[in-house]
Design a protein around this motif. Structure first.
Motif, mmCIF file in Angstrom:
data_model
loop_
_atom_site.group_PDB
_atom_site.id
_atom_site.type_symbol
_atom_site.label_atom_id
_atom_site.label_comp_id
_atom_site.label_asym_id
_atom_site.label_seq_id
_atom_site.Cartn_x
_atom_site.Cartn_y
_atom_site.Cartn_z
ATOM 1 N N SER A 101 8.553 12.455 3.911
ATOM 2 C CA SER A 101 7.417 12.493 4.724
ATOM 3 C C SER A 101 7.512 12.541 6.072
ATOM 4 C CB SER A 101 6.554 10.935 4.467
ATOM 5 O OG SER A 101 7.461 9.959 4.745
ATOM 6 N N ARG A 102 8.843 12.526 6.478
ATOM 7 C CA ARG A 102 9.222 12.413 7.981
ATOM 8 C C ARG A 102 9.069 13.968 8.401
ATOM 9 N NH1 ARG A 102 14.883 13.633 8.727
ATOM 10 N NH2 ARG A 102 15.884 13.770 6.782
ATOM 11 N N ILE A 158 10.288 6.177 -7.239
ATOM 12 C CA ILE A 158 9.845 7.315 -6.463
ATOM 13 C C ILE A 158 9.622 6.679 -5.040
ATOM 14 C CG2 ILE A 158 7.842 8.849 -6.093
ATOM 15 C CD1 ILE A 158 7.749 8.994 -9.164
ATOM 16 N N ALA A 159 8.870 5.463 -4.724
ATOM 17 C CA ALA A 159 8.522 5.085 -3.416
ATOM 18 C C ALA A 159 9.749 4.871 -2.623
ATOM 19 C CB ALA A 159 7.971 3.606 -3.715
ATOM 20 N N ARG A 160 10.899 4.728 -3.071
ATOM 21 C CA ARG A 160 12.253 4.563 -2.490
ATOM 22 C C ARG A 160 12.514 5.878 -1.576
ATOM 23 N NH1 ARG A 160 15.461 1.593 -6.963
ATOM 24 N NH2 ARG A 160 14.795 -0.446 -6.611
ATOM 25 N N THR A 161 11.957 7.122 -2.080
ATOM 26 C CA THR A 161 12.560 8.323 -1.508
ATOM 27 C C THR A 161 11.443 9.045 -0.726
ATOM 28 O OG1 THR A 161 11.471 9.798 -3.420
ATOM 29 C CG2 THR A 161 13.461 8.819 -3.606
ATOM 30 N N VAL A 162 10.117 8.384 -0.716
ATOM 31 C CA VAL A 162 9.072 9.302 -0.035
ATOM 32 C C VAL A 162 9.268 9.334 1.364
ATOM 33 C CG1 VAL A 162 6.681 8.862 0.433
ATOM 34 C CG2 VAL A 162 7.299 8.371 -1.813
ATOM 35 N N GLY A 163 10.038 8.335 2.133
ATOM 36 C CA GLY A 163 10.295 8.386 3.553
ATOM 37 C C GLY A 163 11.159 9.510 3.839
ATOM 38 N N MET A 209 2.306 12.164 -7.627
ATOM 39 C CA MET A 209 1.350 12.736 -6.874
ATOM 40 C C MET A 209 0.419 11.674 -6.036
ATOM 41 S SD MET A 209 -0.361 15.355 -9.684
ATOM 42 C CE MET A 209 -1.592 16.104 -8.621
ATOM 43 N N ASP A 210 0.571 10.606 -6.511
ATOM 44 C CA ASP A 210 -0.293 9.274 -5.876
ATOM 45 C C ASP A 210 0.657 8.987 -4.661
ATOM 46 O OD1 ASP A 210 -1.652 7.187 -5.032
ATOM 47 O OD2 ASP A 210 -1.124 6.109 -6.653
ATOM 48 N N LEU A 211 1.874 8.938 -4.831
ATOM 49 C CA LEU A 211 3.054 8.216 -3.553
ATOM 50 C C LEU A 211 3.030 9.210 -2.800
ATOM 51 C CD1 LEU A 211 5.136 6.149 -5.980
ATOM 52 C CD2 LEU A 211 3.673 5.203 -4.547
ATOM 53 N N PHE A 212 2.973 10.444 -3.023
ATOM 54 C CA PHE A 212 3.151 11.908 -2.122
ATOM 55 C C PHE A 212 1.739 12.196 -1.400
ATOM 56 C CE2 PHE A 212 7.422 12.047 -3.766
ATOM 57 C CZ PHE A 212 8.226 12.173 -2.770
#
Length: 310
Positions: free
Chosen positions: A198-199, A190-195, A280-283
């Motif tokens: 988030s932009r 999931i962390a790989r997609t957050v960026g 939920m945490d990473l976003f």
């Protein structure tokens, strides 16, 4: 007109019959569901074996009969990740078409995310502002974000609750080291997609769909489904974080005794909870709202839009 949506998913094959007209809210008329667990019928090569195909054909035939019995005049059949990613997908589709006459449209993960986003947007309306939508299926996790009816960003990750349970959590209850390993895997993916999301800035409203989120919200205290579609149902991250270790210590039978948890989904609820908690945490989501509409309604709405513009 009476429309039928035939959803061949990773966990279930679900026929939803609605009375629908362009510009009007689709009204549910009938639901026919069969637990098939296609994601768990793959052989060592990643193909759906002959027995699995035979079961799928039989379930599709039953759904066709139900659609005929309910007077469906237009059937919209589609398949998601379990068929999409099967090593013999073309053979599976051909067998279903030859033996039932149904030609399944295989949706890409991005299409799943976009159609689910459309359904959520129509449910909440423009006043919801920028939406972040999360959907945990049996085979994949869909994420979509946007301010219009078409999302600005959409992603599909191989983090479905059924897939992860089969591949990472063999024990009942699962071994703590297996739970930790799955937790690391999910968060890395999931962390790989957050960026990508988030932009666009923070969402105004975070929404979740799918049976997994509905069950997690229910065990965390949300209203029962019997109380109706229009009751607001929320899931707070704080509550979910408290439930994850409890779910990890339970057997599937014990989870099946929790309020709102079906026996067929109990085994994969922990994996779904780990995905939900990580997302939920990473976003940075403290609370989200559960939407009763999802992919099937999105397929219907898209079809009605095309009818209205024809």
């Amino acid at each position: 007109m009476r429309l039928g949506v035939l959803d061949v998913g990773s966990n279930t094959v679900h026929l939803l019959v609605v009375d629908a007209h362009p510009g009007a809210r689709p009204l549910p008329a009938h639901s026919h569901k069969a637990d098939l667990r296609l994601a768990q019928l793959l052989d060592d090569s990643g193909a759906i074996d002959d027995d699995g195909i035979h079961q799928l054909v039989a379930v599709v035939q039953d759904a066709l009969q139900a659609a005929e019995d309910k007077g469906v005049e237009d059937l919209l059949p589609f398949a998601t990740s379990a068929v999409r990613e099967a090593g013999n997908a073309d053979d599976v589709l051909a067998r279903v078409a030859d033996e039932t006459g149904v030609r399944l449209q295989v949706l890409t993960g991005a299409e799943e995310a976009r159609l689910t986003f459309l359904a959520v947007r129509r449910w909440f309306g423009w006043s919801a502002g920028k939406l972040l939508v999360l959907d945990i299926g049996g085979g994949s996790l869909e994420i979509a974000y946007g301010i219009d009816e078409e999302p600005d960003a959409a992603a599909s990750l191989p983090l479905g609750a059924g897939r992860l349970t089969a591949g990472w959590l063999p024990g009942d209850p699962p071994a703590p080291e297996d739970v930790r390993a799955l937790r690391r895997h999910v968060r890395t993916e999931i962390a790989r997609t957050v960026g990508e999301f988030s932009r666009f800035g923070a969402p105004d409203h975070v929404v979740a769909t799918s049976k997994t989120f509905k069950q997690l919200a229910r065990i965390a205290g949300a209203a029962r489904s019997a109380e109706g579609l229009y009751v607001q149902r929320e899931l707070k991250r704080e509550s979910l974080e408290a439930w994850v270790p409890r779910l990890a210590s339970m057997t599937a039978d014990q989870r099946g005794e929790l309020p709102g948890v079906s026996e067929g989904r109990a085994g994969q609820l922990l994996a779904g909870a780990l995905v939900a908690e990580a997302a939920m945490d990473l976003f940075g989501v403290e609370s989200l709202e559960v939407c009763p509409w999802a992919l099937r309604e999105g397929v219907i709405l898209r079809r009605l839009d095309h009818m209205g513009s024809a």
